[in-house]
Each structure stands twice: as structure tokens, then as C-alpha cells.
Motif scaffolding. Sequence first.
Motif, PDB file in Angstrom:
ATOM      1  N   PRO A 120      46.198  38.423  36.646  1.00  0.00           N
ATOM      2  CA  PRO A 120      45.396  39.551  37.139  1.00  0.00           C
ATOM      3  C   PRO A 120      45.786  40.857  36.467  1.00  0.00           C
ATOM      4  N   VAL A 121      44.947  41.864  36.624  1.00  0.00           N
ATOM      5  CA  VAL A 121      45.222  43.163  36.011  1.00  0.00           C
ATOM      6  C   VAL A 121      46.517  43.746  36.585  1.00  0.00           C
ATOM      7  N   GLY A 122      47.315  44.360  35.711  1.00  0.00           N
ATOM      8  CA  GLY A 122      48.538  45.016  36.169  1.00  0.00           C
ATOM      9  C   GLY A 122      49.687  44.081  36.460  1.00  0.00           C
ATOM     10  N   SER A 123      49.620  42.842  35.971  1.00  0.00           N
ATOM     11  CA  SER A 123      50.696  41.878  36.264  1.00  0.00           C
ATOM     12  C   SER A 123      51.774  41.853  35.188  1.00  0.00           C
ATOM     13  N   SER A 124      51.792  42.847  34.330  1.00  0.00           N
ATOM     14  CA  SER A 124      52.834  43.067  33.305  1.00  0.00           C
ATOM     15  C   SER A 124      52.661  42.210  32.049  1.00  0.00           C
ATOM     16  N   LYS A 125      51.469  41.703  31.789  1.00  0.00           N
ATOM     17  CA  LYS A 125      51.240  40.931  30.556  1.00  0.00           C
ATOM     18  C   LYS A 125      51.481  41.800  29.322  1.00  0.00           C
ATOM     19  N   GLY A 474      45.173  40.152  45.078  1.00  0.00           N
ATOM     20  CA  GLY A 474      45.893  41.182  45.814  1.00  0.00           C
ATOM     21  C   GLY A 474      45.884  42.516  45.104  1.00  0.00           C
ATOM     22  N   ILE A 475      46.709  43.415  45.603  1.00  0.00           N
ATOM     23  CA  ILE A 475      46.767  44.782  45.090  1.00  0.00           C
ATOM     24  C   ILE A 475      47.637  44.865  43.844  1.00  0.00           C
ATOM     25  N   SER A 476      47.142  45.567  42.853  1.00  0.00           N
ATOM     26  CA  SER A 476      47.873  45.763  41.605  1.00  0.00           C
ATOM     27  C   SER A 476      48.980  46.803  41.777  1.00  0.00           C
ATOM     28  N   PRO A 477      50.103  46.647  41.070  1.00  0.00           N
ATOM     29  CA  PRO A 477      51.147  47.686  41.113  1.00  0.00           C
ATOM     30  C   PRO A 477      50.627  49.056  40.678  1.00  0.00           C
ATOM     31  N   ARG A 478      49.627  49.071  39.818  1.00  0.00           N
ATOM     32  CA  ARG A 478      49.088  50.356  39.369  1.00  0.00           C
ATOM     33  C   ARG A 478      48.486  51.137  40.536  1.00  0.00           C
ATOM     34  N   TYR A 479      47.860  50.411  41.465  1.00  0.00           N
ATOM     35  CA  TYR A 479      47.269  51.070  42.628  1.00  0.00           C
ATOM     36  C   TYR A 479      48.359  51.740  43.467  1.00  0.00           C
TER      37      TYR A 479
END
Length: 556
Positions: A120-125, A474-479
Motif C-alpha cells: 500500500p501507499v506509504g509502506s516504505s517501498k 488501513g491508515i498510511s504513516p503519511r496521514y
Amino acid sequence: MNSEPTKGQDGLDRFNSKVFKKEYFEEMGFEDYLSRVYAQPSIAYSAHQRLYFSIMYWGVEKHIRANREFSHYKFFEDPIDNGKDAVFGLDKSLMSLVGIFHAAAARDGQERRFLLLRGPVGSSKSTILRLLKKGLIDYTKKEEGKLYSFKWVAETEDDRRIISLAPGEKDACCPLHEEPLRLLPEDVCQKVVQELNELKIKTKDGERERLDTEQIDVEGDLCPFCRFIYSEYLKKYNGNWREVLTKHIRVYRLIFSEADRIGIGSFRPKDEKNQDATELSGDINYRKIAELGRESDPRAFDFSGEFQVANRGILGLEEALKLQNAFLYDFLGATQEHVVKPKRFAESYIDEVIIAATNTPEYEKLRKDEYMEALKDRMSEVEIPYVLNFEKETEIYEKTYRRKKGGVHIGPHTIKMASLWAVLTRIKATSEKTSLKISAIDKAKLYAGRRLKGYNEEAIHDLIAEHNDEGLIGISPRYIQDMIGHAKTYAASHALPCVNWFLVKKFLEEKLANHWSLKTEQINDFTSKLSDAHAEFQSIIKAEVQEAIAFDESDI
């Protein structure tokens, strides 16, 4: 008149730089290089070997979780840059990633695969990809990770014509920064490789055989540019290759640099009208064609495509699956045969690690595309989910705010409660079929390594195994970072003494109602879990006040 130097004039002598060291600029003849390879065979490692050992250089720690052994690679703490790109709570995924690099270093087949980081977006890829590049650049500066390439040197005007040098130029580097051992005739090269692999590795306890990951194997031919020049010099010296290498080759230390486009390539998709395959595979230099007279001359080609730039290092692709299918086909030969074939030009052998990062929607689109079976068959995937340990999630945000000096203070438990809520949105409730009944809060505590009565290590493993897709929603760390940032700005503008959990919760809840990617049922679910996190906060505060009253009234 006083002519003594001021501190500004002689002040540079007071500083030492770790960026520029004289050993980074060393040059030598080919025979000296050959002697150096025999003394340190790792100089001739492949790109996958060098990347694997750049990770292992920093060490590994073993730990037990739910009766399973996990490896924690210190490399992913970003020791190179004081933790700036550190990755937290993803040991399972990173073990899979390093396992692929280990297999590729041992030439078990993974060196011929297209590596895809998906999640997912923001998962540190992108952070992992950036860290791998940074680590490899740093490793080439170390004694253990050094490598070399070569350049062609002109002695006469005829030599200058052969190399096609511009006025004032005396030499030309191999455009792909290739391994100098490729200059040896194939039979001689294989003999050298055999002797290198028979050399023992010295240890504290004596000597040992070389492991599979330490075996040397020089594959492929010279690039078209070097092959042409070599052929011309062989004609000049009647096939005496020793004379060619002695008179016209200088070997130099190679340091990777993304900024200088040496060993580190990057590619990002553009809109369909602006995508150009030559960005990956290079293009003809039309100015050189006018000078040399024919389009097929290897000296008239610009080896500036990302495939060529990344040779011997890493090619990183962000949002890779947004590329047109025609572009993705270029990776078939690059991964399986290790060759790149530009249009209207000879193919070139490449030795590089190709890593792509993509979000879940693009991956699902590829997975359903039956016309891309050839690429999918050459693909190794590593799932990069969100963190499910709220203690580790807390470290993500503390990494950001720990670096900031001054500004608004963040109150106790604020970041931890935001982290707890983020994890609550990512975990799933136990199903009715399982005998394990547990609240979301307790499940999050177990995932964070807390001990709860009635749950042993095996029970924790069963909880983890029940939902393989936990952490993919779920919620991204960026949020979370954005909302803490909003709260800090609000606190500063209203002269508040600090940012506390109440203020951060206010922003989390308000913005959640208008979140662009969430459906109504998700918003309701996440709002409910925000209440659960707040109840946990109240419980913590109550316990701390009671403890303060019991032990020291002044602590209240």
C-alpha cells in the motif's frame, strides 16, 4: 604592513573530508590490477553479490517472535546516514528481500529475475529502494566493497582516431564501467576465474573454502564500444592482446554515484506521449554519425540509458507498473539474458540489480493481465505491508520529530497513541471460526510484544497466521505525519505550550471525515477505533496518576 594569514585564509587546513580520499582516485596498469584481484577476489563480484554483502557488512541480529526465529539486518537501521531512512517493524519482509539477494549472489536463479516491491501507499517501498542505493554507494567507498573499471588510452594520433577522441582528450572510459577482467580472452578469463575460486578465505581460525555467494563468475562480452576499439587495436598489434592491455588500458577505482549517474540508475514513468524507450536503452549520437559516417559505428552511440548507467549496480524504478506494456517488455531480456537491445543497434551485456516499487492497485492490474505472463514469470515479489507493531510505528514518527530542534513540544503518549490508532486500522478482527477471541487493542498489544494473560507464543503465531493480508489496508504513516504537522502548526499559531493527544486526535477525526480514498464504512470503522485508542490513553493516564499518588505526591 601585516601580511599574516587570517583564519579564513588558512582555515581549510583545519578540516578533514570523508568525501574525497586519495584512494578513490587511484589508477594502475592492467597487470597491477590482475595482481590486486588475486589478493582480493571480491573486487570482481557481480552486482548482486556486491549488494548482498553491502547489507551483510553491517551485521545481523537474531530474535525469537512467536516461537519463530527472525533476522534483523542492521543495514535497514540506516547506519550510513544516522537513521534518516531507517525502516522499522518489517523484519519478516526484509528477510524475504535479503533471501532473494542471497540466492542471486549464489547464482541460484534469482539474479535473472525482476524484483518487485509491492504494497500500500506509504509502506516504505521507496525508502527501502533509496536505502539500498545509498548502501551500495557507501559500500563501494569501503575496502571490502571496492571495484574498478578501465579506460582506453591514446598514445598516437592513430590511437586518437581509433577511439574517436575529441580535441584535447587523451583517453575514453568504458561507457558501461565494465569489469576489467572482461578484457582477457575468454579462455584466459575462465582460467583466472577458476584460480580465483580456488583461493581460500582467511579467517581468525585459519582458512576456509569459498561459499557459493563468494564464487567469482565473469559473464558476458564487452560493450559494443570497447569491443570495436579492442578489435582495432588487435589488428594494429597482429592479435597480441597482451600488448593492447599493457599499452592502452588504465584501470581506475570506481565509486558509485546517483548524481553522476555511475552504477545507480533511476526511472519514473511519464505520461504516454512523453515516454521514450531510449531513456532506458540509450540512443544514437547524431553528431558522431556526421563525424564517423555511419549509423552502425559503436562510437556513434550514446550509452546514457538507465540500463547502461546502472551497470554493475542498481536500477530502481518507482511506480514501475504504470509504464506501458511495451516498456515493460524491455525488462524481459534485461532480467533473463542480462542484455539490453536498443533499436537499430547491437545488444549490450549488463550486470545489475533491477528493483521496482509499485502500489497495490497497479499490481492487481498486472496480475489480471494474461498478456504479461512472460514478465510475471520473471518476477520475484516482496510484499511490503504497513507496520503492525505500534511500538515500531512510534519509531517512524519519532525519527522525524527527533531531528527537529526547537519548535512546539509534543506531549507524552501523543505519538504512541497516534501509532496505536494507525495499527488498529490495519489489523483484522478474529473470525468466528477461530477459538481465539481477543479485542483489537489486546491484539495490537500482542503484536507489539506485550505479554497478556492467557496468550502464549503459539497463540500469537496463530493470530498472525489467521489473516495473511493484515497490514495491506488501513491508515498510511503519511496521514499520521500530516495530522501531527497540522497540530503543531495550530499549537504554534495559538501560542499553546505543547501538542497533546487531544489536539492530534481532533485533527485525525476531522480530516478522516473527508478522507479522499476511504469509503463511508471505513470512515465509521476507523472513527470507532480512534475512540478505542482514546480509551487506552485514558487508562494509561489514570494508571500514571495512581502510581504518582502512591509513591510520591510531588510527582502528581
